[in-house]
Scaffold this active site. Structure first.
Site, short mmCIF file in Angstrom:
data_model
loop_
_atom_site.label_atom_id
_atom_site.label_comp_id
_atom_site.label_asym_id
_atom_site.label_seq_id
_atom_site.Cartn_x
_atom_site.Cartn_y
_atom_site.Cartn_z
N ASN A 29 0.85 -1.19 0.00
CA ASN A 29 0.00 0.00 0.00
C ASN A 29 0.89 1.24 0.00
O ASN A 29 2.11 1.14 -0.07
CB ASN A 29 -0.95 -0.03 1.21
CG ASN A 29 -0.18 -0.14 2.50
OD1 ASN A 29 0.62 0.72 2.84
ND2 ASN A 29 -0.36 -1.26 3.20
N LYS A 59 -13.75 -0.31 14.99
CA LYS A 59 -12.46 -1.02 15.06
C LYS A 59 -11.88 -0.94 16.46
O LYS A 59 -11.33 -1.92 16.98
CB LYS A 59 -11.46 -0.40 14.06
CG LYS A 59 -11.69 -0.83 12.64
CD LYS A 59 -10.67 -0.21 11.69
CE LYS A 59 -11.07 -0.50 10.26
NZ LYS A 59 -10.26 0.19 9.27
#
Ligand code: PMT
Length: 406
Positions: free
Chosen positions: A208, A335
């Protein structure tokens, strides 16, 4: 972070004196106010006009030709300074200070000091290796003077060895560190940074856009604030921060191994790394040929490192990051709860100046009590400082409330 700091920069007579011009520029760029004091010998190597132009302040050279003693005398200079830096420092100035001599503006300023003094030696290799110089340095260190190691390499006199002007970045970092309150002393902070690489043949991988900047900024700032820092980094082109334990990894599985090995000793864990959620099922030992038809690519889930830590975190503080492109706060909060974090730092990758690769970030810091602190765009080093404030505040909530009120 040097914004508004008052620096007295002493320059002594060595060939490296010209490098102090670059050092002055660096301090000014960071917002410090710099007053330069030059010894008689320094003026033979570089002109006061150069330093005056770069610092924007009159350059002080002679104790007895001051027009306004009340404004710029040695006592006033000592009182003014947040830090006194001598760069380059010759064997002569080190010897004089070690013996308590005060026969010019620089030495009298140092003798009257109220602030820390950082000495950056630069001299011929044999002089630097001389026991008398070494003893003088040891003596001053025992008196709480700060010293940089001289750099190693080819010197202007042609000799090879130690004695070069220390690297500018290292000097600036040392100044930042000296001037930072050590309020995180005693904390052992484990930080992950950068991307992971998930290879599928010897020449290709998936990854990424993470550069490592956010995680490295956290490591630098935590170290400046006195913490014992371990930085676990995926592939990054950034310079390794000095003064931290550095572990290089590549894949998510390697990162997991390094985190598990080091988590036991930590009091705080900050996971700024952008860990690849998936890796290719198969690794081909040979380069995969492109062939004619479509290429099917199968992925398997990587270990979720932070969840694993969250399940057994004990009384450690666990801070995660969330990079999102939609529903930032909702996704981040979910999360944080699911992975048992104490805080989560949410950044929106779609905003200019936020997220991957930029020097700045725009974040929201969420906590388990429902709190949300929204920060404006700021340099990643300042973002790091604010995240560490939050951690510090959770250790001593009263002091953080006090800090917020002030
Ligand atoms: O490196 P820079 O270029 O400076 O960019 C900074 C950053 C955008 C990478 C950073 O600010 C950031 O947001 N890092 C976390 C990005 C991310 O992976 O977010 P996530 O929502 O996918 O993961 C949530 C948390 O779980 C993260 O703390 C992550 O480290 C952790 N995680 C994720 C997957 C996994 N397999 N294991 C993990 O531990």
């Amino acid at each position: 972070m040097l914004k508004g700091k008052k620096i007295v920069l002493g320059i002594t007579g060595g060939i490296a004196a010209y490098k102090s011009a670059e050092l002055t520029r660096e301090f000014i760029k960071r917002g410090a106010d710099v007053k330069v004091v030059m010894t008689t010998n320094a003026i033979r190597f570089i002109t006061p006009l150069t330093l005056r132009t770069l610092s924007g302040n009159p350059v002080l050279t002679d104790m007895f030709s001051l027009t306004k003693e009340s404004e710029i005398g040695h006592i006033t200079l000592s009182d003014y300074a947040d830090i006194i830096i001598i760069a380059p420092a010759t064997a002569n100035i080190i010897g004089k200070i070690a013996c308590g001599l005060a026969d010019d503006l620089l030495t009298t300023t140092v003798m009257a000091k109220r602030s820390p003094v950082l000495i950056c030696p630069a001299m011929n290799t044999n002089m630097y290796a001389n026991y008398i110089v070494k003893e003088n340095i040891s003596r001053l260190i025992s008196r709480n003077y700060f010293f940089m190691e001289a750099g190693y390499g080819e010197l202007a006199c042609g000799a090879q060895g130690a004695g070069r002007f220390p690297p500018l970045d290292d000097i600036v970092e040392e100044v930042e560190s000296i001037l930072t309150n050590k309020d995180l002393a005693g904390e052992r902070i484990l930080i992950t940074a950068g991307p992971t690489r998930e290879p599928f043949d010897p020449v290709r991988y998936i990854t990424n856009y993470s550069s490592g900047k956010m995680g490295y900024a956290l490591a630098i700032m935590a170290k400046r604030r006195g913490a014992d820092v371990t930085l676990i980094s995926g592939p990054s082109s950034l310079m390794r921060p000095s003064g931290v334990k550095f572990l290089q990894v590549s894949s998510a599985e390697e990162m997991r191994g390094a985190v598990i090995d080091n988590v036991g000793n930590s009091t705080v864990i900050i996971k700024a790394a952008a860990v690849a959620d998936f890796r290719p099922v198969v690794f081909s030992d040979d380069k995969i040929k492109k062939g004619l038809g479509p290429f099917d690519f199968h992925l398997v889930r990587n270990p979720d490192i932070i969840s694993e830590i969250g399940r057994n975190k004990g009384d450690r503080i666990l801070v995660g990051f969330a990079v999102e492109t939609e529903n930032l706060v909702e996704n981040a909060r979910r999360k944080m709860i699911e992975k048992n974090m104490d805080f989560i730092v949410a950044n929106d990758a779609t905003l200019p100046g936020a997220g991957f690769q930029t020097d700045t970030n725009i974040v929201k810091i969420l906590d388990r009590e429902g709190g949300l602190e929204e920060l404006p765009i700021m340099d990643k080093i300042e973002v790091a400082d604010r995240i560490l404030d939050k951690i510090k505040g959770s250790r001593s909530p009263q002091s953080s409330q006090r800090a917020q009120r002030n």
